[in-house]
Structure formats: structure tokens, C-alpha cells
Design a protein around this motif. Structure first.
Motif, mmCIF file in Angstrom:
data_model
loop_
_atom_site.group_PDB
_atom_site.id
_atom_site.type_symbol
_atom_site.label_atom_id
_atom_site.label_comp_id
_atom_site.label_asym_id
_atom_site.label_seq_id
_atom_site.Cartn_x
_atom_site.Cartn_y
_atom_site.Cartn_z
ATOM 1 N N GLN A 1 2.390 1.755 -3.382
ATOM 2 C CA GLN A 1 1.436 2.326 -4.328
ATOM 3 C C GLN A 1 1.238 3.818 -4.081
ATOM 4 N N THR B 1 2.232 6.769 -6.728
ATOM 5 C CA THR B 1 1.169 7.688 -7.147
ATOM 6 C C THR B 1 1.513 9.127 -6.812
ATOM 7 N N ASN C 1 0.829 -1.211 0.000
ATOM 8 C CA ASN C 1 0.000 0.000 0.000
ATOM 9 C C ASN C 1 0.859 1.254 0.000
#
Length: 271
Positions: A77, A81, A74
Motif C-alpha cells: 500500500q 501510494t 502494508n
């Protein structure tokens, strides 16, 4: 530069005081990280210093914990991003603030910096309440956007610093050779800005991966990032597993700096 014999006693005392403060500050910053890494190799099942033995058990245990692995993914990511968003928004903003000739250019530059000056906890709570008003629940995307707003200034300032040192004559020369504005930007400006963009990307990725102050209010129940998971782990266990997770994060930060240093050189970021 004057020799020590040519300096007054006050100059010598001033230099000595500055060096003492610098060394003391460096110790305060580095020593806790070193202690955490040392503890992560302890053979005992609880946190204590100095360690009694050496083992890699706790690092192996990190990757056996499904929650920790999921939290790492997580955070990865979120970091990717945030980096993409900061590049997409930060580079054009830096170009506009330095090369633009429109009214409000200074206001735009200040507007970008303001979220970074606000405490992360305040920004996290504000985003949480704003999302609730418009019906947006905490999620990995809300977390990514809020962290991007928080650290966008890092990318903008890094690129701005590089851009302000570029000679405008290079772009004028490209224009004299009948290059369009886009061609000049693509073939002249961007290649020269690449060291700053890469450095800003690394810094924003590390901040996006490790951020806690904003993420703790904006992450989803099933999208816990590693810093939040680590905070929860600290509350319920005192094993060196916590130190091992911290050690992994420290290693990632060091690797990021080494990659920047090898690929572009830290001295080239602001030249």
C-alpha cells in the motif's frame, strides 16, 4: 579508439585499475544478495553457510506468518501510494523546471533535490516531531507522505532527463497546427515522456516498498511495513525465515527491473 599497443603504460594501468574497481564493487554488491538467497533454501533451522540441503519450507513459512503477510500488504500500500504521489507531483514539477520560464525555476529544482540529499533517518525524525507538533500520529499515510518527500527527486530527475532530450520543435509543430497547449501536452509530450514516467514509477515503488530509514520513525503501531517487521524479526530469530523474506524482496526488485526492460527498455529511459 586506440589499440593497446598505441597506449602508454599509464593508460593501460589506469584502464586495468578502473576495471578492477568495477569488478570488485560489483562483487560487493551482488555477492551478499546471492548468499542470502542461497541460505533461504537451507534445510537447517538456523542461518549458516554453505547450506546442507535444499528446501522451500522457509518460503512457505513466510506466507503462513500473519504478521509478515500483513507487513507485506502494508508495504504494498505504501509503495503504490508513494508511486501515485510521485507521478502526480513529480511530472508537473519536471515540466515546470524544464519548460517553465518563471523566476525561481532553479530554486524549485534544488528544493526538490534537498530532501533526497538529507539522510533518511534525519528526515524520518523531523517528520515524526513535526507530526507530533500538529497532532498527526504516525500512520501509513504519514509514512507514505514522508517517503514521497524523500524520493520525489528520483521521479523529477528521471522525467527531467528525458524531457531535456526532447526536441522543442515537436511541440512548436503541434502549436503551428493549431493545437492548444493542453492538446500538445497530451498528444506529443506525454507519449514521449511515458518511458521515463514508467521507469520512475518502478524505481519509486521499489523504494517506497523497501524503505526503512524513513519508515521506522513514521509508521503506525498497527501499520508496520515489511522492512521494519524484518528488522524486528532479525533481533529475535536466526532462522532462514529472515533470508526467505529478503529473497522475496530481491525477487520483487528483479521482476520490476525486468518489466521495465521488457516494456520500454532501459536504454529508452534517457534517450
Amino acid at each position: 579508439m586506440r589499440s593497446l599497443r598505441q597506449m602508454s603504460i599509464w593508460d593501460v594501468l589506469g584502464i586495468g585499475l578502473i576495471l578492477a574497481v568495477a569488478v570488485f564493487s560489483l562483487i560487493l554488491l551482488v555477492a551478499p544478495s546471492i548468499i542470502v538467497v542461497i541460505i533461504s533454501f537451507d534445510t537447517r533451522a538456523y542461518v549458516s553457510f554453505p547450506p546442507e540441503g535444499f528446501t522451500l519450507r522457509w518460503y512457505a513459512e513466510v506466507f503462513k506468518q500473519d504478521k509478515l503477510v500483513e507487513a507485506m500488504l502494508n508495504s504494498l500500500q505504501v509503495g503504490v501510494t508513494v508511486t501515485i504521489l510521485c507521478i502526480a507531483l513529480g511530472v508537473p514539477t519536471a515540466l515546470a523546471c524544464v519548460r517553465g520560464r518563471f523566476r525561481g525555476k532553479t530554486a524549485l529544482s534544488v528544493f526538490v533535490i534537498v530532501p533526497h540529499m538529507v539522510p533518511g533517518i534525519v528526515l524520518g525524525v523531523a517528520v515524526l516531531f513535526a507530526g507530533a507538533l500538529i497532532g498527526v500520529s504516525p500512520s501509513i499515510w504519514l509514512q507514505s507522505i514522508s517517503i514521497t518527500v524523500f524520493i520525489l527527486a528520483v521521479m523529477v530527475r528521471t522525467v527531467q532527463s528525458r524531457l531535456m532530450r526532447l526536441d522543442p520543435a515537436l511541440e512548436e509543430a503541434a502549436a503551428n497546427l493549431r493545437a492548444t497547449a493542453f492538446q500538445s501536452l497530451r498528444t506529443v509530450t506525454f507519449p514521449l515522456l511515458m518511458p521515463a514516467i514508467l521507469a520512475g514509477a518502478v524505481f519509486t515503488f521499489v523504494e517506497g516498498f523497501d524503505n526503512l530509514s524513513v519508515a521506522i520513525f513514521t509508521h503506525g503501531f498497527r501499520d508496520r511495513p515489511l522492512p521494519v517487521e524484518l528488522l524486528s524479526l532479525v533481533q529475535f530469530t536466526s532462522s532462514p525465515l529472515v533470508a526467505a523474506v529478503s529473497g522475496v524482496q530481491i525477487v520483487l526488485a528483479i521482476v520490476a527491473l525486468v518489466l521495465v526492460s521488457i516494456s520500454i527498455g532501459l536504454d529508452n529511459v534517457n534517450e
